[in-house]
Design a protein around this motif. Sequence first.
Motif, PDB file in Angstrom:
ATOM      1  N   ILE A 354      12.535  -6.135   7.174  1.00 53.27           N
ATOM      2  CA  ILE A 354      11.705  -5.516   6.402  1.00 53.27           C
ATOM      3  C   ILE A 354      10.288  -5.723   6.892  1.00 53.27           C
ATOM      4  CG2 ILE A 354      10.768  -5.367   4.236  1.00 53.27           C
ATOM      5  CD1 ILE A 354      13.617  -5.806   2.972  1.00 53.27           C
ATOM      6  N   GLU A 355       9.979  -7.033   7.207  1.00 50.37           N
ATOM      7  CA  GLU A 355       8.435  -7.477   7.414  1.00 50.37           C
ATOM      8  C   GLU A 355       8.133  -6.869   8.847  1.00 50.37           C
ATOM      9  OE1 GLU A 355       9.180 -11.715   7.790  1.00 50.37           O
ATOM     10  OE2 GLU A 355       8.562 -11.883   5.651  1.00 50.37           O
ATOM     11  N   THR A 356       9.010  -6.831   9.818  1.00 48.00           N
ATOM     12  CA  THR A 356       8.428  -6.614  11.145  1.00 48.00           C
ATOM     13  C   THR A 356       9.011  -4.989  11.623  1.00 48.00           C
ATOM     14  OG1 THR A 356      10.718  -7.059  12.067  1.00 48.00           O
ATOM     15  CG2 THR A 356       8.877  -8.576  11.961  1.00 48.00           C
ATOM     16  N   LYS A 357       9.788  -4.318  10.617  1.00 47.18           N
ATOM     17  CA  LYS A 357      10.489  -3.206  11.284  1.00 47.18           C
ATOM     18  C   LYS A 357      10.329  -2.219  10.064  1.00 47.18           C
ATOM     19  CE  LYS A 357      12.820  -4.537  15.318  1.00 47.18           C
ATOM     20  NZ  LYS A 357      13.932  -5.547  15.277  1.00 47.18           N
ATOM     21  N   GLY A 358      10.300  -2.694   8.695  1.00 43.53           N
ATOM     22  CA  GLY A 358      10.734  -1.984   7.807  1.00 43.53           C
ATOM     23  C   GLY A 358       9.675  -0.603   7.673  1.00 43.53           C
ATOM     24  N   ALA A 359       8.411  -0.847   7.687  1.00 44.98           N
ATOM     25  CA  ALA A 359       7.484  -0.043   7.483  1.00 44.98           C
ATOM     26  C   ALA A 359       7.596   1.198   8.159  1.00 44.98           C
ATOM     27  CB  ALA A 359       5.972  -0.633   7.532  1.00 44.98           C
ATOM     28  N   GLU A 360       7.808   0.845   9.623  1.00 45.99           N
ATOM     29  CA  GLU A 360       7.770   1.886  10.355  1.00 45.99           C
ATOM     30  C   GLU A 360       9.092   2.568  10.185  1.00 45.99           C
ATOM     31  OE1 GLU A 360       5.458   2.743  12.673  1.00 45.99           O
ATOM     32  OE2 GLU A 360       6.658   4.349  13.440  1.00 45.99           O
ATOM     33  N   ALA A 361      10.356   2.057   9.971  1.00 48.57           N
ATOM     34  CA  ALA A 361      11.426   2.618   9.713  1.00 48.57           C
ATOM     35  C   ALA A 361      11.480   3.729   8.689  1.00 48.57           C
ATOM     36  CB  ALA A 361      12.545   1.548   9.510  1.00 48.57           C
ATOM     37  N   LEU A 362      10.727   3.303   7.462  1.00 48.96           N
ATOM     38  CA  LEU A 362      10.812   3.922   6.328  1.00 48.96           C
ATOM     39  C   LEU A 362      10.063   5.377   6.465  1.00 48.96           C
ATOM     40  CD1 LEU A 362       9.963   1.405   3.584  1.00 48.96           C
ATOM     41  CD2 LEU A 362      11.884   2.346   4.158  1.00 48.96           C
ATOM     42  N   LYS A 363       9.456   5.379   7.502  1.00 57.72           N
ATOM     43  CA  LYS A 363       8.703   6.857   7.791  1.00 57.72           C
ATOM     44  C   LYS A 363       9.860   7.926   8.105  1.00 57.72           C
ATOM     45  CE  LYS A 363       4.409   4.935   9.731  1.00 57.72           C
ATOM     46  NZ  LYS A 363       3.649   4.674  10.573  1.00 57.72           N
ATOM     47  N   SER A 364      11.065   7.247   8.586  1.00 56.40           N
ATOM     48  CA  SER A 364      12.342   8.364   8.663  1.00 56.40           C
ATOM     49  C   SER A 364      13.247   8.359   7.838  1.00 56.40           C
ATOM     50  CB  SER A 364      12.608   8.112  10.231  1.00 56.40           C
ATOM     51  OG  SER A 364      13.073   7.055  10.531  1.00 56.40           O
ATOM     52  N   LEU A 365      13.087   7.412   6.815  1.00 58.75           N
ATOM     53  CA  LEU A 365      14.194   7.107   5.852  1.00 58.75           C
ATOM     54  C   LEU A 365      13.792   8.022   4.525  1.00 58.75           C
ATOM     55  CD1 LEU A 365      15.006   3.457   6.059  1.00 58.75           C
ATOM     56  CD2 LEU A 365      16.532   5.399   6.813  1.00 58.75           C
ATOM     57  N   PRO A 366      14.753   8.565   3.693  1.00 62.04           N
ATOM     58  CA  PRO A 366      14.520   9.295   2.764  1.00 62.04           C
ATOM     59  C   PRO A 366      14.179   8.477   1.525  1.00 62.04           C
ATOM     60  CG  PRO A 366      16.722   8.660   2.607  1.00 62.04           C
ATOM     61  CD  PRO A 366      16.398   8.048   3.937  1.00 62.04           C
ATOM     62  N   VAL A 367      12.764   7.991   1.414  1.00 66.93           N
ATOM     63  CA  VAL A 367      12.027   7.302   0.306  1.00 66.93           C
ATOM     64  C   VAL A 367      11.143   8.346  -0.258  1.00 66.93           C
ATOM     65  CG1 VAL A 367      12.239   4.975   1.068  1.00 66.93           C
ATOM     66  CG2 VAL A 367      10.569   6.411   2.018  1.00 66.93           C
ATOM     67  N   VAL A 368      10.843   8.108  -1.565  1.00 63.70           N
ATOM     68  CA  VAL A 368      10.003   9.073  -2.218  1.00 63.70           C
ATOM     69  C   VAL A 368       8.788   8.707  -2.073  1.00 63.70           C
ATOM     70  CG1 VAL A 368       9.620  10.028  -4.673  1.00 63.70           C
ATOM     71  CG2 VAL A 368      12.049   9.428  -3.938  1.00 63.70           C
ATOM     72  N   HIS A 369       8.120   7.371  -2.137  1.00 62.89           N
ATOM     73  CA  HIS A 369       6.974   6.751  -2.286  1.00 62.89           C
ATOM     74  C   HIS A 369       6.308   6.809  -0.749  1.00 62.89           C
ATOM     75  CE1 HIS A 369       5.907   5.828  -6.361  1.00 62.89           C
ATOM     76  NE2 HIS A 369       7.280   5.536  -6.550  1.00 62.89           N
ATOM     77  N   GLN A 370       4.931   6.589  -0.687  1.00 64.50           N
ATOM     78  CA  GLN A 370       4.323   6.533   0.677  1.00 64.50           C
ATOM     79  C   GLN A 370       3.304   5.381   0.751  1.00 64.50           C
ATOM     80  OE1 GLN A 370       2.279  10.214   0.979  1.00 64.50           O
ATOM     81  NE2 GLN A 370       0.928   9.978  -0.773  1.00 64.50           N
ATOM     82  N   GLY A 371       3.067   5.115   1.838  1.00 67.38           N
ATOM     83  CA  GLY A 371       1.937   3.858   2.051  1.00 67.38           C
ATOM     84  C   GLY A 371       2.749   2.578   2.040  1.00 67.38           C
ATOM     85  N   TYR A 372       3.847   2.655   2.619  1.00 72.44           N
ATOM     86  CA  TYR A 372       4.636   1.353   2.665  1.00 72.44           C
ATOM     87  C   TYR A 372       4.063   0.478   3.956  1.00 72.44           C
ATOM     88  CZ  TYR A 372       8.402   2.886  -0.477  1.00 72.44           C
ATOM     89  OH  TYR A 372       9.002   3.024  -1.476  1.00 72.44           O
ATOM     90  N   ALA A 373       3.691  -0.552   3.786  1.00 70.81           N
ATOM     91  CA  ALA A 373       2.992  -1.535   4.625  1.00 70.81           C
ATOM     92  C   ALA A 373       3.298  -3.082   4.560  1.00 70.81           C
ATOM     93  CB  ALA A 373       1.521  -1.475   4.287  1.00 70.81           C
ATOM     94  N   MET A 374       4.559  -3.162   4.380  1.00 66.65           N
ATOM     95  CA  MET A 374       5.152  -4.648   4.557  1.00 66.65           C
ATOM     96  C   MET A 374       4.951  -5.330   5.817  1.00 66.65           C
ATOM     97  SD  MET A 374       7.280  -2.146   3.434  1.00 66.65           S
ATOM     98  CE  MET A 374       8.943  -1.876   3.888  1.00 66.65           C
ATOM     99  N   SER A 375       4.780  -6.643   5.804  1.00 67.37           N
ATOM    100  CA  SER A 375       4.307  -7.289   6.975  1.00 67.37           C
ATOM    101  C   SER A 375       4.828  -8.798   6.953  1.00 67.37           C
ATOM    102  CB  SER A 375       3.145  -7.058   7.419  1.00 67.37           C
ATOM    103  OG  SER A 375       2.063  -7.845   6.750  1.00 67.37           O
ATOM    104  N   LYS A 376       4.782  -9.695   7.983  1.00 67.86           N
ATOM    105  CA  LYS A 376       4.827 -11.047   7.846  1.00 67.86           C
ATOM    106  C   LYS A 376       3.891 -11.608   7.087  1.00 67.86           C
ATOM    107  CE  LYS A 376       7.885 -12.042  10.946  1.00 67.86           C
ATOM    108  NZ  LYS A 376       9.261 -13.013  10.787  1.00 67.86           N
ATOM    109  N   THR A 377       2.696 -11.060   6.629  1.00 68.45           N
ATOM    110  CA  THR A 377       1.653 -11.602   5.954  1.00 68.45           C
ATOM    111  C   THR A 377       1.716 -10.973   4.617  1.00 68.45           C
ATOM    112  OG1 THR A 377       0.005 -10.427   6.693  1.00 68.45           O
ATOM    113  CG2 THR A 377       0.458 -12.494   7.719  1.00 68.45           C
ATOM    114  N   ASN A 378       2.157  -9.758   4.373  1.00 66.38           N
ATOM    115  CA  ASN A 378       2.278  -8.907   3.050  1.00 66.38           C
ATOM    116  C   ASN A 378       3.484  -8.827   2.643  1.00 66.38           C
ATOM    117  OD1 ASN A 378       1.386  -7.259   1.079  1.00 66.38           O
ATOM    118  ND2 ASN A 378       1.489  -5.427   2.338  1.00 66.38           N
TER     119      ASN A 378
END
Lengths: 408, 294
Positions: A354-378
């Motif tokens: 989730i930290e390293t690939k989640g935010a990018e992967a979510l751009k092509s996944l069926p999620v409703v919200h936007q602005g996902y920005a999880m990272s190693k520090t967030n």
Amino acid sequence: MTRNSGFRALLGIAVMALIGATTGCGGDTGGATTTGPIKVGVPLALTGPAATVASWARMGVEMSAAEINDAGGINGRKVELIFEDTALDPTKAVTAINRLINQEKVELIVGPMTSDESLATLPTTTKAKIPSINGSGSAITPQVAPYSFAMLMNAEHQAQKMVEVALDKYGATSVATLNYSGTQGKIGGAAFIKTLQSHSMKPTATQEFKFPVTDLTPQLLTLKKSNPQVLLSFNNTGDDTGRLVLGLRQLNWNVPVIGSYATTFATQTKGVAGPDAFANLKSVTWSAFSACDKAQIRPQATDFIKRAQARFDATRLKDASYDYMAVYRDALFILKAGVEATKSTDGPKVADWIETKGAEALKSLPVVHQGYAMSKTNHFLMDTSSLALVDAGEEIAPGIFRRLDCDK
Amino acid sequence: MDEAVIILIRGIGSGAVYTLVAMSLNVIYNATGVLNFAQGQLLVVAGVFTYLWYPDSSGTGSLPWIAVLLAVTLVVTLVAALQGWLTLLPMRSGSDQHSWIVTTIAASIVIGAVMIFVIGPRTLALKNPFGFFPLAGTQVPYVYLAISVLAVVVHLALRWFQRRYLVGLALNALSQDLDAARTAGISTLPLQVLSFAIAGAILGLTGYLGGHVIGVAESNALHYVIFGFIVAVVGGLGNNTGALVAGPVFGVLLMLVSFQLGGSAEIPLALAVIVIVLMLRPEGIFGRLHARRV
């Protein structure tokens, strides 16, 4: 019955029982199986002062589980939801998490709903290495929550946005602040002050209230006395927002108010303060459920609302906040993506993905919200780009609020 | 100065709600030795029925206000009497049982569960039936005055009832010595159930008149029973005059602390004052020391 000193001891016991001061047991690492249904623990405040909000969260998780199961489950395993009531009490939340991990052997957790409950339960979920997404809006860092992420708006981000709006949109040179006494409210209140300081300002007055509240008069009298141009308010629910509006009205104080996300719970707010509750109140919310006109509405949001309306009857959906439902719906999809990508429900592995690939992967996944920005520090799922300032009293479509930056 | 007046009036009004809960606790306590932990739920039940039946509320009712007042009071009276009867039944076999602790808590939980089943977990917003009066440039709901007047009326009515009527005198006798009253031939169970009914009536009236300023939600019941209990103890457990004084003082204190020191200090400082009062007068401000048989 003889009234003696033993009587007082019994009273003490009874009051303690009423308050529900039961402590949870320490828990061992869960012994989840890797075959059969994948159990997802969902600790929510199904009773207590946030029970209405919990009912929306429950619908969101139920929607995601049904949609995931209809599509074949997670790695071929059906999702089985196990709900536990926390009553918005951190102590009960610990008991609920212990039961979910040690007795129900859950492999994933969505919840609990608040920062207080999340902070109380994180040591247990961390020890059990369970990947989870909680409803906290503050204090979630990779150090505090190595395998857990927060789905709500970061209280500090909200506060920053609210201060910016007060200064930029309203041109305020004096600001007073109000917050509820929960962890998220306190962090929001502190962030108000910090952000104002970064603009070489300080609040004219600060106040706090305990939730639930029925009369905010003393707090508002203090704030009014300081004569601010704008009031920033970090609320917990639509009920306390309604009480805030009633209090301002009864003090004949027409100060513009900028409210945190909870002030968008419009039906609750209007139920307490009437249909014109938002005349002087603007709110910060998720941008995915805001737009300037119908053409701009995010299709994922309208599709989600339609699916919710098809799945749940009108009684359950009464007063529901769709954006809040959607964030719980997205949470399980994010965990699903992490489990499927790592082929594991191991906390460190899923959290790392989730930290390293989640935010990018979510751009092509069926999620409703936007602005996902999880990272190693967030470990907050969404960043400030997910926020918008809205008039929660004006919907341009059911569940979609009118943005305030439309005139630009 | 203006702020002080506003806080005084609103504090007295909000404290009067605690007074009424405390007096309802006292009525039962005097007759039975029981502190009914379901009183908070019964107060909210009264608010729920007011919401459902009051013509200007958001419910579906269309009855005249006086009919709603009587109906709400009657329903809560009957519910309280039934709960009292169930609470007292296990206590018939002995004079020093504490089964009531379990039964009153259980009743509180059951009533709460029924409320959630019927209305859901939401807070019901009751309309203000009396309007507002101007005070120092602000508007104060007449509800605060109404609830304060109700507290005084209930206090006087209970005093009158317990001095002028045989049944009232018998209730007084129970409060002084339950065992002696039994030995003297007083049929205690009906009288004790009556005390629950009277307490229910007080809460019915309070829920109706004060619904607008009470958070009518199942989750608020605990707040009212605990604060009512605090007022009862500070005033002197069983002493309605003490409750009449302690409630408004407590209400004003809570608001004053919030205004002067911030909302975060409200509960801790108010409770600290109560601890000090009880250290100086353990029997409460108006409480009387009882001789104990040894």
